[in-house]
Design a protein around this motif. Structure first.
Motif, PDB file in Angstrom:
ATOM      1  N   ASP A  54       0.821  -1.214   0.000  1.00  0.00           N
ATOM      2  CA  ASP A  54       0.000   0.000   0.000  1.00  0.00           C
ATOM      3  C   ASP A  54       0.849   1.256   0.000  1.00  0.00           C
ATOM      4  O   ASP A  54       0.427   2.311  -0.450  1.00  0.00           O
ATOM      5  N   GLU A  55       2.022   1.136   0.601  1.00  0.00           N
ATOM      6  CA  GLU A  55       2.875   2.304   0.740  1.00  0.00           C
ATOM      7  C   GLU A  55       4.330   1.850   0.630  1.00  0.00           C
ATOM      8  O   GLU A  55       4.699   0.835   1.209  1.00  0.00           O
ATOM      9  N   VAL A  56       5.114   2.602  -0.115  1.00  0.00           N
ATOM     10  CA  VAL A  56       6.540   2.299  -0.226  1.00  0.00           C
ATOM     11  C   VAL A  56       7.261   3.103   0.848  1.00  0.00           C
ATOM     12  O   VAL A  56       7.089   4.318   0.941  1.00  0.00           O
ATOM     13  N   ARG A  57       8.038   2.409   1.684  1.00  0.00           N
ATOM     14  CA  ARG A  57       8.695   3.094   2.797  1.00  0.00           C
ATOM     15  C   ARG A  57      10.206   2.900   2.764  1.00  0.00           C
ATOM     16  O   ARG A  57      10.689   1.820   2.454  1.00  0.00           O
ATOM     17  N   SER A  58      10.895   3.955   3.140  1.00  0.00           N
ATOM     18  CA  SER A  58      12.353   3.883   3.252  1.00  0.00           C
ATOM     19  C   SER A  58      12.738   3.064   4.472  1.00  0.00           C
ATOM     20  O   SER A  58      12.056   3.106   5.505  1.00  0.00           O
ATOM     21  N   GLY A  59      13.847   2.348   4.365  1.00  0.00           N
ATOM     22  CA  GLY A  59      14.368   1.587   5.502  1.00  0.00           C
ATOM     23  C   GLY A  59      14.725   2.472   6.679  1.00  0.00           C
ATOM     24  O   GLY A  59      14.805   2.009   7.816  1.00  0.00           O
ATOM     25  N   TRP A  60      14.899   3.771   6.410  1.00  0.00           N
ATOM     26  CA  TRP A  60      15.228   4.723   7.476  1.00  0.00           C
ATOM     27  C   TRP A  60      14.167   4.693   8.578  1.00  0.00           C
ATOM     28  O   TRP A  60      14.473   4.818   9.764  1.00  0.00           O
ATOM     29  N   LEU A  61      12.893   4.497   8.181  1.00  0.00           N
ATOM     30  CA  LEU A  61      11.786   4.509   9.137  1.00  0.00           C
ATOM     31  C   LEU A  61      11.836   3.322  10.099  1.00  0.00           C
ATOM     32  O   LEU A  61      11.160   3.320  11.119  1.00  0.00           O
ATOM     33  N   TYR A  62      12.614   2.311   9.750  1.00  0.00           N
ATOM     34  CA  TYR A  62      12.655   1.098  10.561  1.00  0.00           C
ATOM     35  C   TYR A  62      13.852   1.070  11.502  1.00  0.00           C
ATOM     36  O   TYR A  62      14.087   0.095  12.188  1.00  0.00           O
TER      37      TYR A  62
END
Lengths: 287, 108
Positions: A54-62
């Protein structure tokens, strides 16, 4: 170096969650990546058509608060040391032709802008997609008459980091219409969903179905590659994308392919596409 | 990695009595001495073992560094500046070399 106050704050936050009896700590962070207080990165993007998430997220957020902070400040980001080293290489002549990158390409800030956001690209001569590492080697052989870099040579990583860094903040966008890119994308997709190794895991097992959860002590991201080459605290060094691919496949206890082989190049095409719209973060900082 | 080169970030100007933040970074392998090479021989320890900061000759901050500190050590600390002058930073390497950096600050 962690600041004590920040550590205490983190401990307090964890304790708070524990009291609430929640596992919410496994969720990606609700945070914005603004580098040096001025450059806002896209860390959440709308997926391209046909994307499973649904959403592409950067690994930075993890990553943890402390690791995220390292990437927010170019002075603290250890990857910037390799950007500096890359700039030196860019301006240093090598090979029999006596040329440096700068002899033909001039200022990287102008000539390399956007390159990091658009690779891998179709190479008509090789009849396969190539990434920045291979493009550098092609240039070294054809134009500089220098030896191609061996995989993961320190200079290869530094120069790749420097070139990709010129696209910092630009959205990742792979052109699948060139040459045979579409069929390589298909091959990469097949690899992505094929279970492998004694643990019988595919890329999707972790990064699509379970991102946001912990695999032992590791917080699983979506496995997007917009920050590569990445400074990994674990190695205290730059880590190239194909090194990371190989490490991940090794961790499934499978035999892992050599860097830049067809299977990994196809995977690079596909995985880069999965991160479409995210900002190039090179050099990203990860755990 | 290239020869260690210090980097320091501090404001060019401050008002008298202001507390400023100083950030320092040096590229260094910080080889712990615990690792072995491909032949199984120990890789000798080579780390930055001491870091100091002085202002106009007065110590501001110093610390001993141990092998567990990771590569490219980064230090961030604060100092109260009362007068214009020069900060002097030094990093002492196990190989006997000292890397230094000087940077001035003006009182507004």
């Amino acid at each position: 170096m962690l600041k004590k106050t920040r550590m205490l704050a983190a401990v307090a936050a964890v304790a708070g969650f524990a009291l609430a009896g929640s596992y919410a700590v496994a969720e990606p962070a609700d945070d914005d990546l603004v580098i040096d207080g001025t450059m806002k990165m896209t860390v959440r993007a709308k997926p391209p058509e046909g994307h499973p998430l649904d959403e592409v997220r950067s690994g930075w957020l993890y990553r943890t608060e402390e690791t995220r902070a390292l990437e927010e400040d170019t002075f603290q980001n250890p990857g910037m040391l390799y950007v500096e080293r890359g700039e030196e290489i860019w301006n240093t002549a090598d090979g029999k032709a006596g040329k440096s990158c700068a002899s033909c390409h001039g200022e990287a800030a102008a000539s390399m802008k956007g390159v990091g956001a658009s690779f891998p690209k179709w190479d008509a001569d090789a009849k396969r997609p190539i990434n920045i590492e291979l493009r550098i080697n092609k240039c070294r052989q054809e134009n500089m008459q220098a030896e191609p870099y061996k995989f993961d040579h320190a200079d290869q990583k530094a120069l790749t980091t420097y070139i990709k860094h010129q696209s910092l903040g630009m959205p990742v966008s792979v052109d699948l219409s060139q040459g045979d890119m579409q069929s390589w994308w298909e091959k990469g997709k097949e690899t992505y969903y094929t279970r492998t190794g004694q643990l019988n895991l595919s890329c999707a097992s972790c990064h699509e179905l379970n991102n946001g959860k912990y695999i032992r002590a590791d917080h699983l991201s979506q496995g997007n590659v917009n920050g590569f080459p990445t400074y990994r605290l674990k190695q205290a060094n730059m880590v190239s994308l194909h090194n990371r691919f190989r490490g991940c496949i090794r961790d499934t206890r499978a035999e892992y392919p050599k860097a830049f082989t067809d299977v990994l190049m196809a995977l690079e095409v596909y995985v880069t596409w999965r991160g479409t719209g995210l900002s190039v973060e090179t050099p990203a900082v990860r755990q | 990695m290239a020869k260690p080169r210090p980097r320091v970030k501090l404001p060019k100007t401050a008002s008298a009595g202001e507390v400023i933040t100083i950030k320092t970074l040096i590229n260094h392998v910080m080889e712990s001495g615990q690792r072995k090479d491909k032949e199984g021989k120990p890789i000798p320890r080579q780390i930055i073992n001491k870091f100091t900061c002085e202002f106009n000759g007065t110590p501001v901050f110093s610390c001993d560094i141990e092998p567990a500190i990771s590569a490219n050590p980064y230090f961030e600390f604060t100092a109260k500046v009362m007068e214009s002058g020069k900060f002097k930073f030094s990093w002492v390497d196990d190989n006997g070399e000292t890397y230094t950096h000087e940077q001035g600050i003006q009182i507004k």
